[in-house]
Design a protein around this motif. Sequence first.
Motif, PDB file in Angstrom:
ATOM      1  N   ASN A  77       0.818  -1.215   0.000  1.00  0.00           N
ATOM      2  CA  ASN A  77       0.000   0.000   0.000  1.00  0.00           C
ATOM      3  C   ASN A  77       0.855   1.270   0.000  1.00  0.00           C
ATOM      4  OD1 ASN A  77      -2.455   1.408  -0.036  1.00  0.00           O
ATOM      5  ND2 ASN A  77      -2.518   1.561   2.192  1.00  0.00           N
ATOM      6  N   VAL A  78       1.841   1.301  -0.866  1.00  0.00           N
ATOM      7  CA  VAL A  78       2.720   2.470  -1.002  1.00  0.00           C
ATOM      8  C   VAL A  78       1.963   3.616  -1.663  1.00  0.00           C
ATOM      9  CG1 VAL A  78       4.796   3.333  -2.143  1.00  0.00           C
ATOM     10  CG2 VAL A  78       4.797   1.062  -1.089  1.00  0.00           C
ATOM     11  N   ARG A  79       2.113   4.819  -1.102  1.00  0.00           N
ATOM     12  CA  ARG A  79       1.457   6.022  -1.626  1.00  0.00           C
ATOM     13  C   ARG A  79       2.502   7.067  -1.997  1.00  0.00           C
ATOM     14  NH1 ARG A  79      -1.238   4.322   2.990  1.00  0.00           N
ATOM     15  NH2 ARG A  79      -0.029   5.774   4.254  1.00  0.00           N
ATOM     16  N   ASP A  80       2.053   8.194  -2.530  1.00  0.00           N
ATOM     17  CA  ASP A  80       2.988   9.271  -2.875  1.00  0.00           C
ATOM     18  C   ASP A  80       3.775   9.736  -1.659  1.00  0.00           C
ATOM     19  OD1 ASP A  80       2.265   9.213  -5.534  1.00  0.00           O
ATOM     20  OD2 ASP A  80       0.851  10.876  -5.393  1.00  0.00           O
ATOM     21  N   SER A  81       3.103   9.828  -0.526  1.00  0.00           N
ATOM     22  CA  SER A  81       3.769  10.264   0.701  1.00  0.00           C
ATOM     23  C   SER A  81       4.831   9.251   1.131  1.00  0.00           C
ATOM     24  CB  SER A  81       2.741  10.462   1.822  1.00  0.00           C
ATOM     25  OG  SER A  81       1.960   9.291   2.017  1.00  0.00           O
ATOM     26  N   THR A  82       4.579   7.982   0.866  1.00  0.00           N
ATOM     27  CA  THR A  82       5.564   6.944   1.175  1.00  0.00           C
ATOM     28  C   THR A  82       6.817   7.141   0.326  1.00  0.00           C
ATOM     29  OG1 THR A  82       3.687   5.437   1.463  1.00  0.00           O
ATOM     30  CG2 THR A  82       5.889   4.467   1.438  1.00  0.00           C
ATOM     31  N   MET A  83       6.604   7.422  -0.945  1.00  0.00           N
ATOM     32  CA  MET A  83       7.721   7.626  -1.873  1.00  0.00           C
ATOM     33  C   MET A  83       8.550   8.841  -1.459  1.00  0.00           C
ATOM     34  SD  MET A  83       7.385   5.202  -4.228  1.00  0.00           S
ATOM     35  CE  MET A  83       7.611   5.511  -5.979  1.00  0.00           C
ATOM     36  N   GLU A  84       7.873   9.855  -0.926  1.00  0.00           N
ATOM     37  CA  GLU A  84       8.587  11.037  -0.461  1.00  0.00           C
ATOM     38  C   GLU A  84       9.496  10.684   0.713  1.00  0.00           C
ATOM     39  OE1 GLU A  84       7.663  15.743   0.504  1.00  0.00           O
ATOM     40  OE2 GLU A  84       6.053  14.263   0.729  1.00  0.00           O
ATOM     41  N   GLU A  85       8.983   9.888   1.655  1.00  0.00           N
ATOM     42  CA  GLU A  85       9.800   9.459   2.786  1.00  0.00           C
ATOM     43  C   GLU A  85      10.959   8.583   2.306  1.00  0.00           C
ATOM     44  OE1 GLU A  85       9.620  10.450   5.776  1.00  0.00           O
ATOM     45  OE2 GLU A  85       7.601  11.314   5.968  1.00  0.00           O
ATOM     46  N   LEU A  86      10.664   7.737   1.341  1.00  0.00           N
ATOM     47  CA  LEU A  86      11.663   6.801   0.823  1.00  0.00           C
ATOM     48  C   LEU A  86      12.803   7.508   0.090  1.00  0.00           C
ATOM     49  CD1 LEU A  86      12.258   3.782   0.621  1.00  0.00           C
ATOM     50  CD2 LEU A  86      10.826   3.693  -1.425  1.00  0.00           C
ATOM     51  N   SER A  87      12.564   8.720  -0.368  1.00  0.00           N
ATOM     52  CA  SER A  87      13.587   9.467  -1.115  1.00  0.00           C
ATOM     53  C   SER A  87      14.809   9.789  -0.262  1.00  0.00           C
ATOM     54  CB  SER A  87      12.988  10.764  -1.676  1.00  0.00           C
ATOM     55  OG  SER A  87      12.620  11.652  -0.629  1.00  0.00           O
ATOM     56  N   GLY A  88      14.702   9.568   1.059  1.00  0.00           N
ATOM     57  CA  GLY A  88      15.848   9.784   1.932  1.00  0.00           C
ATOM     58  C   GLY A  88      16.791   8.599   1.996  1.00  0.00           C
ATOM     59  N   CYS A  89      16.385   7.461   1.425  1.00  0.00           N
ATOM     60  CA  CYS A  89      17.243   6.263   1.392  1.00  0.00           C
ATOM     61  C   CYS A  89      18.140   6.352   0.163  1.00  0.00           C
ATOM     62  CB  CYS A  89      16.405   4.991   1.368  1.00  0.00           C
ATOM     63  SG  CYS A  89      15.372   4.761   2.832  1.00  0.00           S
ATOM     64  N   THR A  90      19.147   7.169   0.245  1.00  0.00           N
ATOM     65  CA  THR A  90      19.935   7.542  -0.940  1.00  0.00           C
ATOM     66  C   THR A  90      20.862   6.437  -1.443  1.00  0.00           C
ATOM     67  OG1 THR A  90      21.592   8.541   0.531  1.00  0.00           O
ATOM     68  CG2 THR A  90      19.880   9.985  -0.346  1.00  0.00           C
ATOM     69  N   GLU A  91      21.061   5.378  -0.650  1.00  0.00           N
ATOM     70  CA  GLU A  91      21.953   4.297  -1.070  1.00  0.00           C
ATOM     71  C   GLU A  91      21.211   3.156  -1.763  1.00  0.00           C
ATOM     72  OE1 GLU A  91      25.324   4.444  -0.864  1.00  0.00           O
ATOM     73  OE2 GLU A  91      24.903   6.497  -0.228  1.00  0.00           O
ATOM     74  N   LEU A  92      19.891   3.284  -1.904  1.00  0.00           N
ATOM     75  CA  LEU A  92      19.110   2.201  -2.522  1.00  0.00           C
ATOM     76  C   LEU A  92      19.589   1.897  -3.941  1.00  0.00           C
ATOM     77  CD1 LEU A  92      15.298   2.525  -1.680  1.00  0.00           C
ATOM     78  CD2 LEU A  92      16.871   0.702  -1.059  1.00  0.00           C
ATOM     79  N   VAL A  93      19.749   0.604  -4.196  1.00  0.00           N
ATOM     80  CA  VAL A  93      20.159   0.126  -5.514  1.00  0.00           C
ATOM     81  C   VAL A  93      19.042  -0.664  -6.176  1.00  0.00           C
ATOM     82  CG1 VAL A  93      21.772  -1.389  -6.734  1.00  0.00           C
ATOM     83  CG2 VAL A  93      22.601   0.104  -4.912  1.00  0.00           C
ATOM     84  N   GLU A  94      18.271  -1.381  -5.365  1.00  0.00           N
ATOM     85  CA  GLU A  94      17.199  -2.230  -5.894  1.00  0.00           C
ATOM     86  C   GLU A  94      15.909  -1.994  -5.109  1.00  0.00           C
ATOM     87  OE1 GLU A  94      16.256  -7.029  -6.520  1.00  0.00           O
ATOM     88  OE2 GLU A  94      18.321  -6.317  -6.259  1.00  0.00           O
ATOM     89  N   LEU A  95      14.812  -1.758  -5.836  1.00  0.00           N
ATOM     90  CA  LEU A  95      13.527  -1.453  -5.199  1.00  0.00           C
ATOM     91  C   LEU A  95      12.401  -2.194  -5.895  1.00  0.00           C
ATOM     92  CD1 LEU A  95      11.861   0.250  -3.172  1.00  0.00           C
ATOM     93  CD2 LEU A  95      11.837   2.084  -4.877  1.00  0.00           C
ATOM     94  N   ASN A  96      11.635  -2.960  -5.133  1.00  0.00           N
ATOM     95  CA  ASN A  96      10.484  -3.682  -5.666  1.00  0.00           C
ATOM     96  C   ASN A  96       9.206  -3.020  -5.160  1.00  0.00           C
ATOM     97  OD1 ASN A  96       8.616  -5.466  -6.672  1.00  0.00           O
ATOM     98  ND2 ASN A  96       9.318  -7.235  -5.497  1.00  0.00           N
TER      99      ASN A  96
END
Length: 319
Positions: A77-96
């Motif tokens: 149940n990922v939303r736009d607000s979730t994606m905004e929070e996730l933008s702080g994980c700057t080392e992410l290489v793989e995302l499902n």
Amino acid sequence: MFSDDYIAVLSSHCPHLEELDISGTIVRNTCFWKLSACPNLQRLHLVYCSMINIDNAMRALQTCCTQLKVLDLAWCNVRDSTMEELSGCTELVELNLKQNANFSQVGLELLVEGSMKLKTKGCRKLEKINLLCCNVNDTGVQALAYNCPRLCEVILPGWSSLTDDTAIALSTCKNLRVLSICGSKIADKGLKLLCSQCSLRDLDVQRCNLITDAGMREAVTCLTLRKINITCSANISAEMKASLRNCRRLLVQDNRRCGARGVMCTCRFPGMRLSELRRLRIRDHTWNCAASGGLCTCRFPGMCLSDIMMRPPDMEINV
């Protein structure tokens, strides 16, 4: 029942933990702050974790797990607000993000460009992303491609209205190896650009009805291409399909009975032997499959529960 208390115990006793899979378990928001005791955590799987407030969880992760590289949020149940929070994980290489239809292109833009509100820089190091069954359009994919030049694997929604504008954007990702554009409105022009600019090895164009024999001829000229899925692509002629199969370097997937139950499952692991299994994750949920009475074993033809319980010495079982 696996819960927050287990995470607290786990994090306090396993400070060197690098991978954690709690998919399908009943955990809540507070447990993610406890992962600060695991500074080396790099891979986290949260598939079907329906009880968590996903926004709060992502806020905790960007603070506590600064080395996180792989994150699985399928069915979360990922939303736009979730994606905004996730933008702080700057080392992410793989995302499902598979099966998350509640975020839009705005969320995808926030993910890769960062948020002025949260002062985050965005996930610009992404190499692999799965957007199957997500609500994504050309604008979102353009933001993804232009901000993440390292992309090597992209799985797009599967029934979207994505056009050649998406192909133009993705053609700038020179490292692109695996691409699924199934069900899109990308046509021969876009496919030609992708095949000429990227080093594609695995291409899925099933149900792409705007791709014709002309597009397939361009695909064959891509010397790095090793696998192509043309299932249910209505405008590719039988003659062209035969020509593709005659290309020795190509593995061609064309499931004529694409609507039949079990066809896609049985073709994934042809001739697989149980003794070859190296890793098995048993999660808290089971797949609903009428053919197997609730537990889907059709993905591994010939395998039964009694075989699994025998546990050959070369098998690893993660519960």
